[in-house]
Design a protein around this motif. Structure first.
Motif, PDB file in Angstrom:
ATOM      1  N   CYS A 217       0.807  -0.893   0.382  1.00 15.31           N
ATOM      2  CA  CYS A 217      -0.274   0.050   0.039  1.00 15.31           C
ATOM      3  C   CYS A 217       0.535   1.536   0.229  1.00 15.31           C
ATOM      4  O   CYS A 217       1.866   1.320   0.609  1.00 15.31           O
ATOM      5  CB  CYS A 217      -0.969   0.232   1.266  1.00 15.31           C
ATOM      6  N   CYS A 220       0.400   2.814   3.712  1.00 15.20           N
ATOM      7  CA  CYS A 220       0.523   2.476   4.963  1.00 15.20           C
ATOM      8  C   CYS A 220       1.693   1.364   4.358  1.00 15.20           C
ATOM      9  O   CYS A 220       1.894   0.384   5.367  1.00 15.20           O
ATOM     10  CB  CYS A 220      -0.596   2.293   5.906  1.00 15.20           C
ATOM     11  N   CYS A 234      -6.773  -1.055   0.112  1.00 15.56           N
ATOM     12  CA  CYS A 234      -6.226  -1.700   1.265  1.00 15.56           C
ATOM     13  C   CYS A 234      -6.686  -2.173   2.600  1.00 15.56           C
ATOM     14  O   CYS A 234      -7.854  -1.303   2.590  1.00 15.56           O
ATOM     15  CB  CYS A 234      -4.723  -0.553   1.603  1.00 15.56           C
ATOM     16  N   CYS A 237      -5.695   0.389   6.019  1.00 14.46           N
ATOM     17  CA  CYS A 237      -6.124   1.260   5.885  1.00 14.46           C
ATOM     18  C   CYS A 237      -7.237   1.726   4.326  1.00 14.46           C
ATOM     19  O   CYS A 237      -8.054   3.335   5.176  1.00 14.46           O
ATOM     20  CB  CYS A 237      -4.809   2.279   5.851  1.00 14.46           C
ATOM     21  N   PHE A 239      -6.607   2.926   1.437  1.00 15.71           N
ATOM     22  CA  PHE A 239      -6.442   3.697   0.348  1.00 15.71           C
ATOM     23  C   PHE A 239      -6.763   2.444  -0.948  1.00 15.71           C
ATOM     24  O   PHE A 239      -6.420   1.499  -1.399  1.00 15.71           O
ATOM     25  CB  PHE A 239      -4.279   4.128   0.197  1.00 15.71           C
TER      26      PHE A 239
HETATM   27 ZN   LIG Z   1      -3.155   0.746   3.135  1.00 17.15          ZN
END
Ligand SMILES: [Zn+2]
Length: 301
Positions: A217, A220, A234, A237, A239
């Motif tokens: 990712c 993160c 992701c 998180c 994303f």
């Molecule tokens: Zn992430």
């Protein structure tokens, strides 16, 4: 004018790629943290140096060799009358200076940055002399982090503490400077002598089969991603990234980690882990790389 912008050093890039795919040893982890911190400090100085209006050349992150000895320069600023050699330290917290030595507040001695700077100055002087340049060198040790304190700091004009930084940059900007062909030649010489990779690099060992597969990712670094339509998302998180850019990031990483290996659809699919459609991988590779057919195999360059 910035004649050599800074890019992430090879080892930092390597650690960036490896740390989310394998467990780094304690020493590698420490090395990685220090490299990251050092690089952040250097970028901070670059932001200040970018504001310089005076006629001068800036060169960042040079790896040079003279008389069979390698040395690295964080920043060199070339003015009409001198080469400013800048060693940048992103140390944080309380330190003290005693009898020519540097210590953390916990009485741990750290390697003396003035000695490092002196060594670089000597080597750079030899380099310039060997190539027929006679500009004097002005060395400076710059503590860039505003959270850095040095108790009992010596009155030494080569040391620039965080509170002196703005004045130092202002002084540099007022330095009379009119560059000519010699300065240009010097810059060309330094850039052409720059080595991309150190011969003494202590890099971690890694093997393909031991590295976790997947797309890290961007936010993160988690490898837990799902494909949703034309995006990878992701699971940690949330994303989202376009699948094309995510796959091409992984291709870049694969080429960096395994420079002698061929890039194939199957190989990249395995490396990315999460993309089930071979056609998707093939379409992306065809779009951004050049396909070469060799017998039954197609690979990409
Ligand atoms: Zn992430």
């Amino acid at each position: 004018m910035n004649r050599k912008p800074r890019t992430e050093p090879y080892l930092l890039l390597l650690f960036n790629y490896l740390h989310c795919r394998m467990n780094l040893s304690k020493i590698d982890n420490l090395n990685y943290t220090n490299l990251k911190k050092g690089y952040e400090g250097e970028l901070q100085l670059d932001r200040l140096a970018d504001k310089l209006q005076s006629e001068l050349f800036t060169l960042n992150d040079l790896l040079l060799e003279t008389n069979n000895t390698e040395f690295q320069i964080d920043s060199a600023i070339i003015t009409q009358t001198a080469v400013f050699l800048l060693e940048i330290k992103n140390y944080e917290g309380e330190h003290y200076y005693e009898s020519g030595r540097f210590y953390t507040i916990n009485k741990q001695e750290i390697s003396n940055p003035i000695h490092q700077l002196n060594r670089k100055e000597t080597l750079l002087r030899q380099f310039l002399k060997n190539h027929g340049f006679h500009l004097p060198i002005e060395p400076y040790l710059i503590f860039i982090n505003p959270e850095f304190t040095l108790f009992q700091a010596p009155i030494n004009k080569t040391i620039i503490l965080p509170t002196q930084l703005n004045r130092f940059i202002e002084k540099l900007d007022k330095h009379p400077s009119k560059l000519n062909g010699m300065h240009n030649k010097l810059v060309d010489q330094l850039i052409s002598a720059h080595k991309k990779k150190s011969s003494f690099l202590k890099q971690p060992n890694y093997e393909y089969k031991h590295l976790q597969k997947g797309i890290p990712c961007l936010r993160c670094n988690s490898l837990l991603q799902s494909v949703r339509g034309n995006k990878v998302v992701c699971n940690d998180c949330g994303f989202e990234e376009k699948i094309e850019s995510a796959v091409m990031r992984c291709v870049e990483e694969f080429m960096f980690l395994f420079p002698d290996w061929k890039v194939t659809t199957n190989g990249i699919q395995e490396w990315c882990g999460v993309v089930e459609s071979k056609k998707t991988i093939q379409r992306i590779l065809n779009k951004y790389l050049r396909a070469t057919v060799q017998g039954r195999w197609t690979f990409y360059v």
